[in-house]
Write a protein that holds these residues in place. Structure first.
Motif, short mmCIF file in Angstrom:
data_model
loop_
_atom_site.label_atom_id
_atom_site.label_comp_id
_atom_site.label_asym_id
_atom_site.label_seq_id
_atom_site.Cartn_x
_atom_site.Cartn_y
_atom_site.Cartn_z
N GLU A 1 1.00 -1.09 0.00
CA GLU A 1 0.08 0.03 -0.05
C GLU A 1 0.71 1.05 0.11
O GLU A 1 0.54 2.10 -0.91
N THR A 2 1.97 1.20 0.91
CA THR A 2 2.89 2.33 0.91
C THR A 2 3.27 2.80 -0.48
O THR A 2 3.64 4.11 -0.65
N HIS A 3 3.80 1.80 -1.27
CA HIS A 3 4.45 1.92 -2.34
C HIS A 3 3.48 2.23 -3.87
O HIS A 3 3.72 1.91 -4.91
N GLY A 4 2.09 2.15 -3.32
CA GLY A 4 1.12 2.62 -4.44
C GLY A 4 0.39 1.60 -5.10
O GLY A 4 -0.34 1.71 -6.16
N PHE A 5 0.52 0.30 -4.54
CA PHE A 5 -0.19 -0.76 -5.22
C PHE A 5 -1.50 -1.00 -4.88
O PHE A 5 -1.82 -0.52 -3.51
N THR A 6 -2.48 -1.42 -5.36
CA THR A 6 -3.84 -1.44 -5.07
C THR A 6 -4.06 -2.88 -5.27
O THR A 6 -3.36 -3.76 -5.59
N ASP A 7 -5.46 -3.28 -4.83
CA ASP A 7 -6.21 -4.83 -5.06
C ASP A 7 -5.09 -5.65 -4.53
O ASP A 7 -4.71 -6.74 -4.74
N ILE A 8 -4.89 -5.53 -3.15
CA ILE A 8 -3.73 -6.21 -2.27
C ILE A 8 -4.49 -7.14 -1.48
O ILE A 8 -5.39 -7.21 -1.12
N ILE A 9 -3.90 -8.65 -1.98
CA ILE A 9 -4.62 -9.63 -1.17
C ILE A 9 -3.33 -10.35 -0.61
O ILE A 9 -2.42 -10.69 -1.38
N THR A 10 -3.45 -11.24 0.53
CA THR A 10 -2.49 -12.01 1.07
C THR A 10 -3.36 -13.34 1.10
O THR A 10 -4.51 -13.58 1.53
N PHE A 11 -2.55 -14.36 0.68
CA PHE A 11 -2.88 -15.60 0.44
C PHE A 11 -2.37 -16.60 1.26
O PHE A 11 -1.33 -16.65 1.67
N TYR A 12 -3.14 -17.70 1.73
CA TYR A 12 -2.76 -18.81 2.84
C TYR A 12 -2.10 -19.87 2.02
O TYR A 12 -2.41 -20.10 1.07
N ASP A 13 -1.06 -20.53 2.87
CA ASP A 13 -0.53 -21.54 2.17
C ASP A 13 -1.40 -23.01 2.83
O ASP A 13 -2.44 -22.84 3.40
N VAL A 14 -0.71 -24.15 2.42
CA VAL A 14 -1.74 -25.22 2.64
C VAL A 14 -1.80 -25.50 4.41
O VAL A 14 -2.46 -26.22 4.75
N ASN A 15 -1.06 -24.59 5.08
CA ASN A 15 -0.94 -24.66 6.52
C ASN A 15 -2.08 -23.60 7.26
O ASN A 15 -1.82 -23.44 8.24
N THR A 16 -2.70 -22.90 6.15
CA THR A 16 -3.47 -21.86 6.47
C THR A 16 -2.98 -20.50 7.03
O THR A 16 -3.16 -20.08 8.04
N LEU A 17 -1.40 -20.32 6.89
CA LEU A 17 -0.72 -19.45 7.19
C LEU A 17 -0.37 -18.28 6.13
O LEU A 17 -0.33 -18.83 4.74
N ASP A 18 -0.26 -16.94 6.44
CA ASP A 18 -0.07 -16.28 5.35
C ASP A 18 1.24 -16.25 4.60
O ASP A 18 2.37 -16.68 5.20
N ARG A 19 1.22 -16.47 3.13
CA ARG A 19 2.32 -16.79 2.61
C ARG A 19 2.68 -16.06 1.28
O ARG A 19 3.76 -16.05 1.25
N VAL A 20 1.76 -15.78 0.79
CA VAL A 20 1.94 -14.79 -0.64
C VAL A 20 1.11 -13.48 -0.67
O VAL A 20 -0.27 -13.87 -0.25
N THR A 21 1.54 -12.52 -0.96
CA THR A 21 0.75 -11.11 -0.98
C THR A 21 1.04 -10.52 -2.28
O THR A 21 2.13 -10.74 -2.89
N THR A 22 0.00 -10.19 -3.01
CA THR A 22 -0.14 -9.79 -4.04
C THR A 22 -0.75 -8.50 -4.29
O THR A 22 -1.60 -7.86 -3.52
N GLY A 23 -0.32 -7.40 -5.59
CA GLY A 23 -1.24 -6.08 -5.56
C GLY A 23 -0.83 -5.86 -7.12
O GLY A 23 -0.10 -6.28 -7.87
N ARG A 24 -1.52 -4.91 -7.54
CA ARG A 24 -1.74 -4.33 -8.94
C ARG A 24 -1.06 -2.96 -8.88
O ARG A 24 -1.22 -2.36 -7.91
N TRP A 25 -0.38 -2.90 -10.21
CA TRP A 25 -0.05 -1.44 -10.31
C TRP A 25 -0.80 -0.88 -11.45
O TRP A 25 -0.77 -1.47 -12.66
N TYR A 26 -1.21 0.36 -11.19
CA TYR A 26 -2.02 1.12 -12.38
C TYR A 26 -1.30 2.25 -12.69
O TYR A 26 -1.12 3.16 -11.63
N THR A 27 -1.05 2.60 -14.04
CA THR A 27 -0.38 3.84 -14.20
C THR A 27 -1.09 4.99 -14.41
O THR A 27 -0.49 6.01 -14.61
#
Length: 278
Positions: free
Chosen positions: A251-277
């Motif tokens: 968020e601080t770096h300007g990304f939007t649509d930010i989602i954090t996904f769980y791994d097979v152990n239901t632990l936070d593992r991957v975060t994604t965001g989109r960049w719009y120019t």
């Protein structure tokens, strides 16, 4: 020594480790150059002197803590086989989530994708195998890792991937991608985790990233936007307890649509965001 006797010996030697039976079978299969089913089908078969000597050596090294993947020289990832070396991290099942999410969220068959800190090339090669029309670039600052990744691409007969030596984006300053993916170092420099299990033998530079483990992630986020198309996507693997902090950095770096996904152990593992120019 018979196969069943060798397995019993190894399991006794490795008692107290995390997975003595699994490790014993893996090492014996490596020495015999046979699948696991062979061990159960022919338990009475005798090991040759050379096989027994090699097996004893590997069991002793495993007892000292050396990862099985380094002892065998390879590791499975995404149902593919990858050569590994002590110059790179060992590919882990949790990281397959990065591949899954790219495949799930990608909107272009011919997407341009960059894998930052590619290591063995596992992520890049897995994506290339699933997206044959995509253009995959994997970069790593370690020359030995780049050569290993190239050999792994050949080993798995994947051709739509290119590997380059680069400290993050330094050697590809003008390249633009639809998707950037990374499993960067994210362990806290003083973490007790570094004194446990297989990571004791893996390169620290590929594991640690500052006091809170987020130095490299911040570095990537500060420059990734310059290398993403409009509506481009960035996916980063991180520690199980870093999800909120990483999402905040996105968020601080300007990304939007930010989602954090769980791994097979239901632990936070991957975060994604989109960049719009625009």
């Amino acid at each position: 020594m018979r196969i069943d006797q060798a397995l019993a010996f190894a399991q006794a030697e490795l008692a107290g480790t995390e997975t003595p039976a699994i490790d014993s079978r893996a090492l014996l299969c490596h020495c015999l150059k046979k699948p696991v089913s062979y061990l159960y089908t022919w338990p009475e078969r005798e090991l040759s002197e050379a096989q027994l000597s090699q097996f004893n050596t590997l069991v002793a090294k495993r007892k000292e803590g050396t990862p099985v993947a380094y002892l065998r020289g390879h590791q499975e990832f995404w149902s593919m086989d990858f050569s590994v070396s002590e110059a790179t991290l060992i590919p882990r099942p949790e990281t397959e989530l990065l591949v899954e999410k790219v495949l799930e969220l990608n909107q272009r068959a011919d997407a341009a994708i960059c894998d930052l800190g590619t290591g063995t090339g596992a992520i890049a090669i897995a994506l290339a195998s699933e997206l044959p029309k995509a253009h995959i670039t994997g970069v790593d600052r370690v020359p030995e890792a780049v050569e290993l990744a190239k050999s792994n691409a050949a080993l798995n007969h994947v051709k739509n991937v290119t590997f380059k030596q680069s400290d993050w984006f330094s050697a590809i300053p003008n390249c633009i991608f639809d998707i950037i993916v990374s499993n960067p170092p994210y362990v806290e420099s003083a973490s007790e985790y570094l004194l446990q299990g297989d990571v004791r033998f893996e390169p620290a530079s590929a594991l640690t990233s500052g006091k809170d483990g987020l130095d490299d992630i911040r570095n990537i986020l500060s420059t990734a936007a310059h290398h993403l198309n409009n509506n481009g996507m960035l996916l980063i693997e991180h520690g199980y307890n870093q999800g909120p902090a990483v999402a905040k950095e996105f968020e601080t770096h300007g990304f939007t649509d930010i989602i954090t996904f769980y791994d097979v152990n239901t632990l936070d593992r991957v975060t994604t965001g989109r960049w719009y120019t625009c």
